[in-house]
Enzyme design. Structure first.
Site, PDB file in Angstrom:
ATOM      1  N   THR A  40       5.412 -30.150 -14.801  1.00  0.00           N
ATOM      2  CA  THR A  40       5.506 -31.575 -14.468  1.00  0.00           C
ATOM      3  C   THR A  40       4.418 -32.384 -15.162  1.00  0.00           C
ATOM      4  O   THR A  40       4.479 -33.608 -15.197  1.00  0.00           O
ATOM      5  CB  THR A  40       5.411 -31.774 -12.953  1.00  0.00           C
ATOM      6  OG1 THR A  40       4.214 -31.151 -12.466  1.00  0.00           O
ATOM      7  CG2 THR A  40       6.607 -31.142 -12.242  1.00  0.00           C
ATOM      8  N   HIS A  45      -3.559 -28.275 -12.267  1.00  0.00           N
ATOM      9  CA  HIS A  45      -4.759 -28.676 -11.550  1.00  0.00           C
ATOM     10  C   HIS A  45      -5.138 -27.541 -10.604  1.00  0.00           C
ATOM     11  O   HIS A  45      -4.417 -26.538 -10.489  1.00  0.00           O
ATOM     12  CB  HIS A  45      -4.564 -30.007 -10.820  1.00  0.00           C
ATOM     13  CG  HIS A  45      -3.368 -30.045  -9.897  1.00  0.00           C
ATOM     14  ND1 HIS A  45      -3.325 -29.361  -8.695  1.00  0.00           N
ATOM     15  CD2 HIS A  45      -2.179 -30.685 -10.007  1.00  0.00           C
ATOM     16  CE1 HIS A  45      -2.172 -29.582  -8.095  1.00  0.00           C
ATOM     17  NE2 HIS A  45      -1.443 -30.374  -8.876  1.00  0.00           N
ATOM     18  N   HIS A  48      -2.889 -25.514  -8.262  1.00  0.00           N
ATOM     19  CA  HIS A  48      -1.957 -24.499  -8.774  1.00  0.00           C
ATOM     20  C   HIS A  48      -2.591 -23.117  -8.864  1.00  0.00           C
ATOM     21  O   HIS A  48      -1.894 -22.129  -9.118  1.00  0.00           O
ATOM     22  CB  HIS A  48      -1.481 -24.872 -10.193  1.00  0.00           C
ATOM     23  CG  HIS A  48      -0.649 -26.112 -10.260  1.00  0.00           C
ATOM     24  ND1 HIS A  48      -0.961 -27.178 -11.064  1.00  0.00           N
ATOM     25  CD2 HIS A  48       0.500 -26.444  -9.615  1.00  0.00           C
ATOM     26  CE1 HIS A  48      -0.041 -28.120 -10.927  1.00  0.00           C
ATOM     27  NE2 HIS A  48       0.848 -27.694 -10.059  1.00  0.00           N
ATOM     28  N   LYS A  82       8.889 -32.999  -1.342  1.00  0.00           N
ATOM     29  CA  LYS A  82       9.133 -34.361  -1.807  1.00  0.00           C
ATOM     30  C   LYS A  82      10.055 -35.091  -0.837  1.00  0.00           C
ATOM     31  O   LYS A  82      10.949 -34.510  -0.245  1.00  0.00           O
ATOM     32  CB  LYS A  82       9.775 -34.357  -3.202  1.00  0.00           C
ATOM     33  CG  LYS A  82       8.981 -33.590  -4.253  1.00  0.00           C
ATOM     34  CD  LYS A  82       7.668 -34.268  -4.554  1.00  0.00           C
ATOM     35  CE  LYS A  82       6.882 -33.476  -5.586  1.00  0.00           C
ATOM     36  NZ  LYS A  82       5.555 -34.079  -5.847  1.00  0.00           N
ATOM     37  N   ARG A  86      12.601 -36.680  -7.838  1.00  0.00           N
ATOM     38  CA  ARG A  86      11.606 -36.647  -8.911  1.00  0.00           C
ATOM     39  C   ARG A  86      12.151 -37.363 -10.138  1.00  0.00           C
ATOM     40  O   ARG A  86      13.345 -37.256 -10.455  1.00  0.00           O
ATOM     41  CB  ARG A  86      11.300 -35.190  -9.265  1.00  0.00           C
ATOM     42  CG  ARG A  86      10.106 -35.017 -10.183  1.00  0.00           C
ATOM     43  CD  ARG A  86      10.003 -33.579 -10.658  1.00  0.00           C
ATOM     44  NE  ARG A  86       9.877 -32.648  -9.556  1.00  0.00           N
ATOM     45  CZ  ARG A  86       8.720 -32.295  -9.021  1.00  0.00           C
ATOM     46  NH1 ARG A  86       7.609 -32.845  -9.463  1.00  0.00           N
ATOM     47  NH2 ARG A  86       8.677 -31.422  -8.040  1.00  0.00           N
ATOM     48  N   GLN A 172      16.082 -21.248  -9.365  1.00  0.00           N
ATOM     49  CA  GLN A 172      14.913 -20.381  -9.205  1.00  0.00           C
ATOM     50  C   GLN A 172      15.342 -18.973  -8.808  1.00  0.00           C
ATOM     51  O   GLN A 172      14.733 -17.986  -9.235  1.00  0.00           O
ATOM     52  CB  GLN A 172      13.942 -20.950  -8.171  1.00  0.00           C
ATOM     53  CG  GLN A 172      12.634 -20.158  -8.122  1.00  0.00           C
ATOM     54  CD  GLN A 172      11.526 -20.876  -7.384  1.00  0.00           C
ATOM     55  OE1 GLN A 172      11.347 -22.077  -7.520  1.00  0.00           O
ATOM     56  NE2 GLN A 172      10.780 -20.132  -6.581  1.00  0.00           N
ATOM     57  N   ASP A 193       5.203 -23.297   0.289  1.00  0.00           N
ATOM     58  CA  ASP A 193       6.344 -24.206   0.165  1.00  0.00           C
ATOM     59  C   ASP A 193       7.487 -23.589  -0.639  1.00  0.00           C
ATOM     60  O   ASP A 193       8.579 -24.152  -0.705  1.00  0.00           O
ATOM     61  CB  ASP A 193       5.909 -25.529  -0.474  1.00  0.00           C
ATOM     62  CG  ASP A 193       5.363 -25.347  -1.882  1.00  0.00           C
ATOM     63  OD1 ASP A 193       4.876 -24.243  -2.203  1.00  0.00           O
ATOM     64  OD2 ASP A 193       5.424 -26.305  -2.668  1.00  0.00           O
ATOM     65  N   LYS A 230      -7.463 -33.656   1.632  1.00  0.00           N
ATOM     66  CA  LYS A 230      -6.665 -32.812   0.748  1.00  0.00           C
ATOM     67  C   LYS A 230      -7.541 -32.050  -0.234  1.00  0.00           C
ATOM     68  O   LYS A 230      -8.441 -32.605  -0.862  1.00  0.00           O
ATOM     69  CB  LYS A 230      -5.653 -33.672  -0.008  1.00  0.00           C
ATOM     70  CG  LYS A 230      -4.585 -32.869  -0.737  1.00  0.00           C
ATOM     71  CD  LYS A 230      -3.464 -33.757  -1.225  1.00  0.00           C
ATOM     72  CE  LYS A 230      -2.347 -32.927  -1.853  1.00  0.00           C
ATOM     73  NZ  LYS A 230      -1.226 -33.777  -2.303  1.00  0.00           N
ATOM     74  N   LYS A 233      -8.656 -32.819  -4.609  1.00  0.00           N
ATOM     75  CA  LYS A 233      -8.639 -34.227  -4.963  1.00  0.00           C
ATOM     76  C   LYS A 233     -10.061 -34.793  -4.905  1.00  0.00           C
ATOM     77  O   LYS A 233     -10.863 -34.411  -4.058  1.00  0.00           O
ATOM     78  CB  LYS A 233      -7.755 -35.019  -3.990  1.00  0.00           C
ATOM     79  CG  LYS A 233      -6.273 -34.672  -4.070  1.00  0.00           C
ATOM     80  CD  LYS A 233      -5.633 -35.258  -5.312  1.00  0.00           C
ATOM     81  CE  LYS A 233      -4.123 -35.043  -5.306  1.00  0.00           C
ATOM     82  NZ  LYS A 233      -3.478 -35.602  -6.501  1.00  0.00           N
ATOM     83  N   THR A 234     -10.364 -35.718  -5.799  1.00  0.00           N
ATOM     84  CA  THR A 234     -11.615 -36.456  -5.759  1.00  0.00           C
ATOM     85  C   THR A 234     -11.262 -37.938  -5.783  1.00  0.00           C
ATOM     86  O   THR A 234     -10.082 -38.312  -5.847  1.00  0.00           O
ATOM     87  CB  THR A 234     -12.493 -36.126  -6.980  1.00  0.00           C
ATOM     88  OG1 THR A 234     -11.849 -36.616  -8.165  1.00  0.00           O
ATOM     89  CG2 THR A 234     -12.712 -34.626  -7.111  1.00  0.00           C
TER      90      THR A 234
END
Length: 418
Positions: A40, A45, A48, A82, A86, A172, A193, A230, A233-234
């Site tokens: 994606t 990041h 993952h 989601k 997407r 998948q 998930d 979360k 994240k920053t």
């Protein structure tokens, strides 16, 4: 230590489809197993990382990892997690993203030797399948009621889900079946998930290969922070593995700033340190939290893994210089990295300039009077050195490699003069 016991000690296992038989197979055979990611973006990041690092643990125990980048499924979009459709990417964009992610995965796995990792792209087998083949050979094996029972699909029925994303779980499943048949792949690893997609794959393998087909699924828990915010994240957004998006210094600082309440869990999740060393660091968190030894170890291990030893040493050097204030020890490139997010001011001239005038020009001090007071009071530092001379002239000698002058007002307010 036994692999599954190690994973349990680390808190990595969330769900398994058949714990007893999987343990038996892992104890008696060397197997192939896979984990996948959809492209994606052109970089992963840190959100993952955990499933792939878990896959690497299997490789360290002699099993063969298969790393799948979803060039085909990335064109479709996983409905998992989601609430809306997407945005579809072009084939060119997906191919670009695939190349970026494959490069990063190559730094995590060993691709040489008897159990060297295999890199695959599901576009190679899904991209050429026509609609009739898809419906006849695969669609007939997965019932509508079975799919509607999946949380990732049922949660979208009220808000709406397209047929495109509805079929994702079958695609998948086709991956798992293809790898089972062509690579002897026995296990799929994924985030929590992905449970629904993994079990659909097991269903398809059973239907297409007979009741005796033995395959397994294992999921990883969602990584959370103790304060409820979360993970990964920053204020600036995601922490990317791409050094252009998140510099190695920023990457290092992210891990270094881990809270005491989270650091031991992250050492277990993300590093390959032995139990004894992690337990010793856990005791250090309790007895000497101010030393932050666990955080330093975590930051070093993760930065070395993703960016290499040279980038780690640069990150440590920048961190030490900023902490001590000795920024003259840094190169211009290191200044760019370490002060990437501080306010900057670009002069239109390279001529010498009075410090008082520069402070006003760059809006560091609001007026010449205040600038003089700031200098006299010792509130102004130039390249890490305090300056109390109100007549001081900024010259070429004050430019680091002829490019930057770093001025600090007070303890923390930096301005980068270009």
């Amino acid at each position: 230590m036994d692999l599954l016991k190690d994973l349990e000690w680390r808190g990595i296992i969330y769900q398994q489809t058949d714990e007893e038989n999987l343990k038996t197979i892992l104890d008696t055979e060397k197997i192939s197993l896979y984990c996948g990611i959809d492209p994606t973006a052109d970089s992963m990041h840190i959100g993952h990382l955990l499933p792939f690092l878990t896959l690497r643990r299997f490789q360290q125990h002699g099993h063969r990892p298969i790393v799948l980048v979803g060039g085909a499924t990335g064109l479709i979009g996983d409905p998992s997690g989601k609430s809306e459709e997407r945005k579809l990417q072009t084939l060119e964009a997906v191919e670009h993203n695939v190349r970026g992610i494959q490069k990063q995965l190559q730094s995590i796995f060993d691709f040489e030797g008897e159990n060297g990792a295999a890199m695959v792209n599901n576009y190679d087998w899904i991209g050429s399948i026509d609609m009739v083949t898809f419906l006849r050979d695969y669609g007939k094996h997965i019932g509508i009621n079975y799919m509607l029972a999946k949380d990732t699909i049922s949660s979208r029925l009220d808000t709406g889900i397209s047929f495109t994303e509805f079929t994702y779980t079958i695609l998948q499943a086709m991956d798992f079946n293809h790898l089972y048949q062509n690579f002897g792949c026995r296990v799929q690893i994924g985030g929590s998930d992905q449970w629904g997609n993994i079990t659909t794959g097991l269903e398809l393998i059973r239907k297409m290969n007979g009741e005796g087909a033995k395959a397994f699924g294992l999921t990883i828990p969602l990584v959370t922070k103790a304060d409820g915010t979360k993970f990964g994240k920053t204020e600036g957004g995601s922490v990317w593995l791409d050094g252009e998006k998140t510099t190695p210094y920023e990457f290092y600082q992210f891990w270094l700033n881990t809270a005491d309440a989270d650091v031991v869990k992250y050492l277990k999740f993300f590093t390959f340190l032995p139990h004894e060393e992690i337990e010793a660091l856990e005791r250090a968190v309790e007895s000497e939290p101010h030393l932050r030894q666990a955080q330093k170890t975590l930051a070093e291990e993760m930065t070395r893994l993703i960016h290499g030893e040279e980038a780690l040493q640069q990150a440590i050097k920048i961190s030490a210089a900023l902490f001590s204030g000795h920024v003259k020890d840094l190169s211009a490139d290191e200044i760019k990295v370490g002060f990437k997010d501080v306010p900057s001011f670009e002069r239109t001239s390279n001529d010498d300039v009075a410090l008082v005038e520069l402070l006003v020009e760059a809006k560091i001090s609001p007026s010449k009077r205040q600038a003089r007071e700031d200098i006299q009071n010792g509130a102004i530092s130039i390249n890490g050195e305090k300056n109390t001379d109100v007549e001081y002239i900024i010259t070429e000698n004050d430019r680091i490699e002829g490019q930057f002058t770093l001025i600090r007002r007070g303890k923390k307010k930096y301005t980068l003069i270009k």
